[in-house]
Design a protein around this motif. Sequence first.
Motif, PDB file in Angstrom:
ATOM      1  N   ILE A  22      -2.816   3.584  -3.037  1.00 14.14           N
ATOM      2  CA  ILE A  22      -2.929   2.649  -4.152  1.00 14.14           C
ATOM      3  C   ILE A  22      -2.084   1.429  -3.827  1.00 14.14           C
ATOM      4  O   ILE A  22      -1.205   1.482  -2.965  1.00 14.14           O
ATOM      5  CB  ILE A  22      -2.434   3.273  -5.475  1.00 14.14           C
TER       6      ILE A  22
ATOM      7  N   TRP B 163      -4.597   5.034 -12.128  1.00 12.39           N
ATOM      8  CA  TRP B 163      -4.028   3.899 -11.392  1.00 12.39           C
ATOM      9  C   TRP B 163      -5.126   3.308 -10.522  1.00 12.39           C
ATOM     10  O   TRP B 163      -5.713   4.044  -9.725  1.00 12.39           O
ATOM     11  CB  TRP B 163      -2.880   4.417 -10.513  1.00 12.39           C
TER      12      TRP B 163
ATOM     13  N   HIS C  45       0.108  -2.730 -13.552  1.00 13.40           N
ATOM     14  CA  HIS C  45      -0.653  -2.535 -12.314  1.00 13.40           C
ATOM     15  C   HIS C  45      -2.150  -2.446 -12.576  1.00 13.40           C
ATOM     16  O   HIS C  45      -2.918  -2.207 -11.651  1.00 13.40           O
ATOM     17  CB  HIS C  45      -0.204  -1.254 -11.611  1.00 13.40           C
TER      18      HIS C  45
ATOM     19  N   ALA D  85     -10.260   4.709  -9.167  1.00 23.14           N
ATOM     20  CA  ALA D  85      -8.906   4.909  -9.668  1.00 23.14           C
ATOM     21  C   ALA D  85      -8.323   6.204  -9.120  1.00 23.14           C
ATOM     22  O   ALA D  85      -9.047   7.141  -8.772  1.00 23.14           O
ATOM     23  CB  ALA D  85      -8.917   4.955 -11.193  1.00 23.14           C
ATOM     24  N   ALA D  86      -7.006   6.204  -8.993  1.00 20.93           N
ATOM     25  CA  ALA D  86      -6.304   7.428  -8.658  1.00 20.93           C
ATOM     26  C   ALA D  86      -5.859   8.047  -9.982  1.00 20.93           C
ATOM     27  O   ALA D  86      -5.364   7.350 -10.859  1.00 20.93           O
ATOM     28  CB  ALA D  86      -5.103   7.117  -7.781  1.00 20.93           C
TER      29      ALA D  86
ATOM     30  N   ARG E 101      -7.334   2.024  -7.692  1.00 24.43           N
ATOM     31  CA  ARG E 101      -7.189   2.175  -6.255  1.00 24.43           C
ATOM     32  C   ARG E 101      -7.531   0.877  -5.570  1.00 24.43           C
ATOM     33  O   ARG E 101      -8.279   0.065  -6.087  1.00 24.43           O
ATOM     34  CB  ARG E 101      -8.147   3.255  -5.761  1.00 24.43           C
ATOM     35  N   GLU E 102      -7.001   0.736  -4.381  1.00 20.85           N
ATOM     36  CA  GLU E 102      -7.368  -0.434  -3.598  1.00 20.85           C
ATOM     37  C   GLU E 102      -8.839  -0.319  -3.273  1.00 20.85           C
ATOM     38  O   GLU E 102      -9.287   0.695  -2.775  1.00 20.85           O
ATOM     39  CB  GLU E 102      -6.562  -0.476  -2.303  1.00 20.85           C
TER      40      GLU E 102
ATOM     41  N   THR F  18      -8.918  11.642  -7.402  1.00 20.16           N
ATOM     42  CA  THR F  18      -9.423  10.280  -7.360  1.00 20.16           C
ATOM     43  C   THR F  18     -10.767  10.233  -8.053  1.00 20.16           C
ATOM     44  O   THR F  18     -11.534  11.186  -8.015  1.00 20.16           O
ATOM     45  CB  THR F  18      -9.620   9.800  -5.917  1.00 20.16           C
TER      46      THR F  18
ATOM     47  N   GLU G 251       0.850  -1.182   0.000  1.00 19.19           N
ATOM     48  CA  GLU G 251       0.000   0.000   0.000  1.00 19.19           C
ATOM     49  C   GLU G 251       0.888   1.234   0.000  1.00 19.19           C
ATOM     50  O   GLU G 251       1.744   1.389   0.869  1.00 19.19           O
ATOM     51  CB  GLU G 251      -0.898  -0.025   1.233  1.00 19.19           C
TER      52      GLU G 251
END
Lengths: 225, 489
Positions: free
Chosen positions: B365, B470, B450, B403-404, B472-473, B399, B330
């Motif tokens: 992320i 990117w 990723h 996603a970021a 996101r978690e 955000t 993380e």
Amino acid sequence: MRLLLVEDEPEIQSFVKQSLVEAGYEVDTAESGNAAIQLASQYAYHGLIIDLGLPDQDGIDLILQLRGSGISSPVLILSARRSVDDRVKGLEQGGDDYLTKPFAVAELLARLRNLLRRNLATSEEATRLRVLDLELDFISRRASRGGEVLNLSPQEFVLLAYLCRHAGRVVTRSMLLSEVWGMRIQPNTNVVDVHVYRLRGKVDTEGHEPLIKTLRGIGYVLKDH
Amino acid sequence: MSSKTTNPIMYSAAWRISLWATLAFAIGTMFVFAMLHRFVANDIQRRSDAWLSGEVAVLADVAGRTPKDRLYGRVVGEVAELASREVPDKLRSNSNENDSVFFLQAGDDGTLKLWVGAGDGVPNLAAIRARKFISDVPYDLNVKGFNHPFRIASVRLDDGSHIYLGLSERDELRVLRNLRYRFFCLWLLIVLFGSVIVFFVTRRMLGYVREITEAASRIGQSDLSSRVPISKRNDEVGHLALTLNRMLDRIESSMHQLHTITEALAHDLRSPLTAIRGKLEIVLAGDLKMEQSEPIVSAIDELDRLTEFLNASLDVAEAKADALRLSLSEVDLDRTIRAMIDLYEPCMSEKGLRMNLHSAGPVFIAADAALLHRVIANLLDNELNHLPASCTVSIKLGTSEDAAMLIVEDDGPGFASEIGLHMFEQRVKGRDSKGHGLGLTFVEAVVRAHGGSVTASNRSEGGALLSISWPRETGEEIEAPHSPTHLNR
């Protein structure tokens, strides 16, 4: 100080050994994991330099074996592998630092010194540090030179502190990047140089002897005498 | 099995399939029953009509031959016999047996001449007379005071009077109602039972498919060495699993081959490079004059450039082939970028470039931290190498739902138009670029590894824009929102 160099490539072994000897170390060499284990059980080494790609076994296994037989000397791993996880694995399993091939001899020596020193002395973290007329106070995080307080940013203070802790020894750009900024990157721009250049502008002011020296193609050194 | 579904059961394919199958089955069986029911009803009707017609003819004959004073007795006897013989359902007990059959003789003036049956026969006569026409074939008749219709057969006597024989349809209707009731119960049972079976069978089947899907996506994300579960049966689902596994075998082996090749290439090139560099350094460390050391220093520089290129090429090759080995953790993207800006800012301002950051606080992320550092370093190196003085680099971090978004834009000359669509291909670089043309390729490949995406474009108001999305978690709560900071340098 006595070191064991475990490297099977004769070319590399010879120049690394030569550099280490010139730097004042006693060096034994081994070409294989078995030879390394034999030597390590006979002599007490201050440090080991181990190549991961050995003919008879994996370097990581060798480190595990050495650690298993109670040898706790610091290990510098040399690796031609690229992937990060291998390196991390090496570190987690008892290697203390790693270098990827090809490396600069200066970098090897700098990291090795760092390792040996880390191992020999010291958990006593000084609250004050003096190098010639340069004085660092880690509590107030202020630096002064010749009694004059230097106006440093926090980042610059960390950088200067790192240079002072390694005063008199070569510090490479990648060491600075990983130790001061915590990143293992190889920027193709002179980002680190500009930081050092700025720091130098504040530390080596007119009327003072220049302390921060640039070693071309290698890195920096903070004079301590 | 169901514990893995996050969807409610209504959205599952098993539910839809069993619903449609049940519907089709229910409608089909209902239709077949309707046909059978009609056939049975018609048949019963036909039989009772034939019987009624026969009986009424007999009664007409009896009425014709019997003197009037004795007729009543004869007819009562006949009707009683009919009622006892022809009523099929012996179960009924609460109703009067006599009301199932009646005999009626009406004169041609419409008067009731003879009546045998339950009651006084007036409503029966009224109902018969209410019918406008007289037919020779038996017909249905509803009589006031009776719950069930009568089937009426009539015949005209020589004296102009009509005799009517009525048979209650009660028993016939009851048989049919019983038939319908029993069928409906059984039908309901079968439909329910069938739909439950269909539901569970399809769910079980689709459960295998889902397991395979889940395993396959897990494998796609991380672990190429595991395989999808194989069911023992030799059906379509079993084949699917086998095919997938065979495909994975091939992918794994070519991936392995790629690793072996890059590993070997790296190793075989690096060892001599290391040796050469080391030897040069040792020469350099000796007592050399300035002009002697100069070529050695530049040779070392060249070697370092070669090494850098080798590393970048191999990284890009692996990243392109999705063979990067990620060690995910993380990472706070906001913090990482701030650290990067700290590192790059002096160099930027040295070149006369400004940097600013718009960020609304931490963005977590899942990323390989080392690769993420290199991605951002690549982007900033790019800006440093290509922007003319007095430009501004803006970094925006935001955000979206899942996603970021990291946007790096500048107000410089933008991407050269000839690069266009080939931005992320290897060795594609601007005319004046000094790099290897691997930077953005590497960025794109790492982001894609990723699960994210990169787009590059020129801003309408001039300057380049790179936007990285990117993933996101999921389920990650963002910490208390910080007031948006505007970092101007």
